[in-house]
Write a protein that holds these residues in place. Structure first.
Motif, mmCIF file in Angstrom:
data_model
loop_
_atom_site.group_PDB
_atom_site.id
_atom_site.type_symbol
_atom_site.label_atom_id
_atom_site.label_comp_id
_atom_site.label_asym_id
_atom_site.label_seq_id
_atom_site.Cartn_x
_atom_site.Cartn_y
_atom_site.Cartn_z
ATOM 1 N N ARG A 300 0.825 -1.209 0.000
ATOM 2 C CA ARG A 300 0.000 0.000 0.000
ATOM 3 C C ARG A 300 0.857 1.255 0.000
ATOM 4 O O ARG A 300 0.508 2.267 -0.614
ATOM 5 N N SER A 356 -4.360 -4.389 3.235
ATOM 6 C CA SER A 356 -4.360 -2.934 3.381
ATOM 7 C C SER A 356 -4.671 -2.230 2.068
ATOM 8 O O SER A 356 -5.127 -1.083 2.066
ATOM 9 N N HIS A 359 -8.158 -0.613 1.469
ATOM 10 C CA HIS A 359 -8.558 0.637 2.115
ATOM 11 C C HIS A 359 -8.190 1.801 1.203
ATOM 12 O O HIS A 359 -7.010 2.084 0.979
ATOM 13 N N TRP A 360 -9.182 2.463 0.676
ATOM 14 C CA TRP A 360 -8.983 3.585 -0.239
ATOM 15 C C TRP A 360 -10.233 4.461 -0.222
ATOM 16 O O TRP A 360 -11.293 4.053 0.266
ATOM 17 N N CYS A 370 -14.336 -3.797 -4.645
ATOM 18 C CA CYS A 370 -13.308 -3.553 -3.627
ATOM 19 C C CYS A 370 -12.089 -2.820 -4.168
ATOM 20 O O CYS A 370 -11.133 -2.594 -3.431
ATOM 21 N N TYR A 378 -5.485 6.093 -3.358
ATOM 22 C CA TYR A 378 -4.652 5.564 -2.280
ATOM 23 C C TYR A 378 -3.987 6.693 -1.496
ATOM 24 O O TYR A 378 -2.761 6.847 -1.491
ATOM 25 N N LEU A 381 -3.107 6.526 4.806
ATOM 26 C CA LEU A 381 -4.066 6.039 5.801
ATOM 27 C C LEU A 381 -3.942 6.819 7.099
ATOM 28 O O LEU A 381 -2.844 7.194 7.511
ATOM 29 N N MET A 516 -10.225 0.043 10.785
ATOM 30 C CA MET A 516 -10.940 0.537 9.609
ATOM 31 C C MET A 516 -11.793 -0.590 9.044
ATOM 32 O O MET A 516 -11.261 -1.642 8.663
ATOM 33 N N LEU A 518 -14.910 -2.118 6.438
ATOM 34 C CA LEU A 518 -15.576 -1.972 5.148
ATOM 35 C C LEU A 518 -17.056 -2.248 5.352
ATOM 36 O O LEU A 518 -17.435 -3.132 6.129
ATOM 37 N N ARG A 530 -19.149 -4.225 -2.031
ATOM 38 C CA ARG A 530 -18.722 -3.143 -1.148
ATOM 39 C C ARG A 530 -19.579 -1.899 -1.354
ATOM 40 O O ARG A 530 -19.928 -1.556 -2.489
ATOM 41 N N PHE A 536 -12.883 7.047 5.504
ATOM 42 C CA PHE A 536 -12.538 5.772 6.108
ATOM 43 C C PHE A 536 -13.460 5.518 7.296
ATOM 44 O O PHE A 536 -13.688 6.402 8.129
#
Length: 558
Positions: A300, A356, A359-360, A370, A378, A381, A516, A518, A530, A536
């Motif tokens: 990431r 990881s 997560h975006w 996803c 990106y 985080l 975090m 989803l 998703r 986030f």
């Protein structure tokens, strides 16, 4: 030659393999010609009594070493002293006629140590073919392969912006003692799709193998202040990221081809003052700039480095990152930006199992729910977990052991240890996670097409979620299609911990920290998709008891 004719007769004109067969035979004939050249040159150097014994074996071994070395470098290079573009076959012929070759033959004649001979050959030939690469921002009138190949020396050609840059580059390379130079403007046949794809796939390796990379910053004056470096367009282009990371040695030059900051360093990656400026300009930690290893470590972070960089061709935003992850994937221009990025992310997840990258923030990909549609999603985080001191860890462990029995801790260990890794199969993401079913979904407000929902999920404290989607409101304990999931990986468990109960307690301590999540929605077929949010989703578990009572599941997400 009769064997060659027999081979051609097997694939006459019109046969689907006729082109391939002819191309392979051409390679064989060229190799035989070069080998014969080596033998003839060596025969003139070594005494006649020894040539029949030593030369054939030596020439074959030299040819083998040359082929190994040339395999990992570009197929064409500019000779810096003459300014002529040569193919690898022509470069090999030059070596056969060089003083280095003659000295090598003499050395082999005198030495009987096979190991030393091989090492000396490798060192001599590698040194001869050392080359420098150019990294720059493309401008008007760049010289192409058609402009340069077969047209003599670049030093004798009519001046254009691109040609002057090429000449300055070759002069600079020669000044640093290298005989060969490579530029992406004129050393690739961009009209040949096969060669172009191979060049794109080999780009990271070519810069990595180069002895020196020259970076020309056409928008930075020689009088530039240190703060101006980050303003260069070079740091906002997609392809220049790998050209910054791959080389072990790099030098920056300004508009007038003077060294950046008038530095006399031989490598700006080893100049602490300039390295600090590069860290600020590229937003990459110094250890990765100084020595970068391609692969799947911290994927990431590598994606974050590409945020803010642009490419002229949309698919290149993903293709320019293949080398960073040591990936060799097909280059499929026309597939679109989203699909090229989805192929990259799928490979990263399949090989690294690092969740990881899920997560975006931003627009959702049409290829998979996803994945993001753009690499710019990106962003860095947020730091959400507190830095636990040794004292707080002891206190947390003591508290958890009072609340959770050793049997439950052992069950948690077994639950986590048996989880599979996240993987892709037929465009379906199989994801291990802790599932928190949403019981309450209540609309709080709508502003600028963004809806804010109050959400209550089993085992979690209440949380607000902002999304552009209209979600189905519910205040029923069951029946909601939405879940908040805590993504899991097997690294939560210390496999080396001999006491499995203690390993379970330590995992519980990790799992009770904020995380975090989803949001997913269950589809009629039982799969999940998703729900894209504009921030986030940071949630807090109710405590270790709720974690023990929660459900782990392996969900299929489309």
């Amino acid at each position: 030659m009769s064997l060659v004719q027999q081979a051609l007769d097997l694939c006459p004109v019109g046969h689907p393999d006729q082109f391939t067969q002819t191309y392979q035979i051409s390679d064989i004939l060229q190799a035989l010609h070069l080998q014969q050249t080596l033998i003839q040159n060596a025969t003139h150097t070594i005494s006649p009594s020894l040539s029949s014994i030593i030369v054939p074996d030596a020439s074959k071994l030299i040819m083998s070493v040359i082929q190994d070395i040339l395999h990992d470098i570009p197929p064409r290079l500019l000779q810096t002293n003459t300014g002529i573009l040569l193919t690898q076959a022509e470069m090999t012929t030059h070596f056969c006629r060089s003083a280095q070759y003659q000295a090598l033959i003499i050395f082999l004649q005198k030495s009987s140590d096979w190991y030393i001979n091989v090492k000396h050959m490798q060192a001599t030939i590698s040194d001869y073919f050392q080359y420098s690469t150019l990294s720059h921002r493309w401008g008007p009138s760049e010289s192409s392969l058609k402009d340069i190949q077969g047209n003599g020396s670049i030093y004798d050609m009519q001046y254009t912006f691109g040609l002057i840059k090429l000449q300055k580059f070759c002069h600079t390379v020669a000044h640093h003692g290298y005989a060969w130079a490579w530029s992406d403007t004129c050393c690739i046949d961009k009209t040949n799709s096969v060669e172009l794809q191979k060049a794109i796939g080999s780009m990271f390796l070519w810069y990595q193998k180069s002895a020196l990379t020259i970076v020309y910053l056409s928008d930075i004056p020689s009088s530039a202040l240190p703060t101006m470096l980050s303003g260069s367009e070079w740091f906002r282009r997609g392809w220049t990221l790998q050209k910054l990371l791959a080389p072990s040695a790099i030098l920056f030059y300004t508009q007038d081809w003077s060294p950046y900051m008038n530095s006399t360093a031989q490598n700006h990656k080893q100049d602490a003052y300039i390295l600090n400026q590069l860290v600020h300009a590229a937003r990459i930690p110094p250890q990765h700039l100084s020595k970068f290893n391609a692969g799947m470590d911290h994927p990431r972070s590598r994606l974050e480095w590409a945020v803010g960089r642009q490419t002229t061709v949309l698919e290149d935003s993903a293709y320019a990152l293949f080398g960073l992850f040591d990936l060799h994937l097909p280059i499929l221009y026309g597939e679109g930006k989203e699909k090229s990025l989805a192929r990259l992310l799928q490979q990263i997840l399949s090989q690294s199992h690092d969740i990881s990258i899920l997560h975006w923030l931003g627009k959702q990909s049409s290829c998979h729910s996803c994945f993001p549609a753009n690499i710019s999603s990106y962003q860095r985080l947020p730091h959400i977990q507190p830095n636990l001191t040794s004292l707080s860890i002891q206190q947390s462990m003591f508290r958890i052991q009072k609340l959770i029995s050793s049997d439950d801790a052992y069950k948690m260990y077994n639950k986590l240890i048996n989880l599979p890794s996240a993987k892709f199969t037929d465009y379906i993401l199989t994801l291990p996670c802790i599932v928190h079913h949403v019981q309450v979904m209540r609309l709080r407000q709508t502003y600028m097409n963004c809806h804010t929902y109050d959400v209550q999920a089993v085992g979690l404290r209440p949380v607000q979620i902002i999304t552009s989607r209209d979600l189905m409101q519910s205040e029923l304990p069951t029946g909601s299609p939405y879940v908040l999931v805590h993504l899991l990986d097997r690294n939560l468990v210390n496999y080396l911990e001999e006491d499995h109960v203690m390993a379970g307690y330590k995992a519980l301590m990790e799992l009770e920290q904020p995380f975090m999540a989803l949001m997913l929605v269950r589809l009629p077929q039982g799969e999940y998709k998703r729900v894209c949010t504009s921030h986030f989703i940071v949630v807090h578990p109710d405590g270790p008891v709720s974690i023990v009572n929660s459900k782990t599941a392996i969900l299929d997400i489309v």
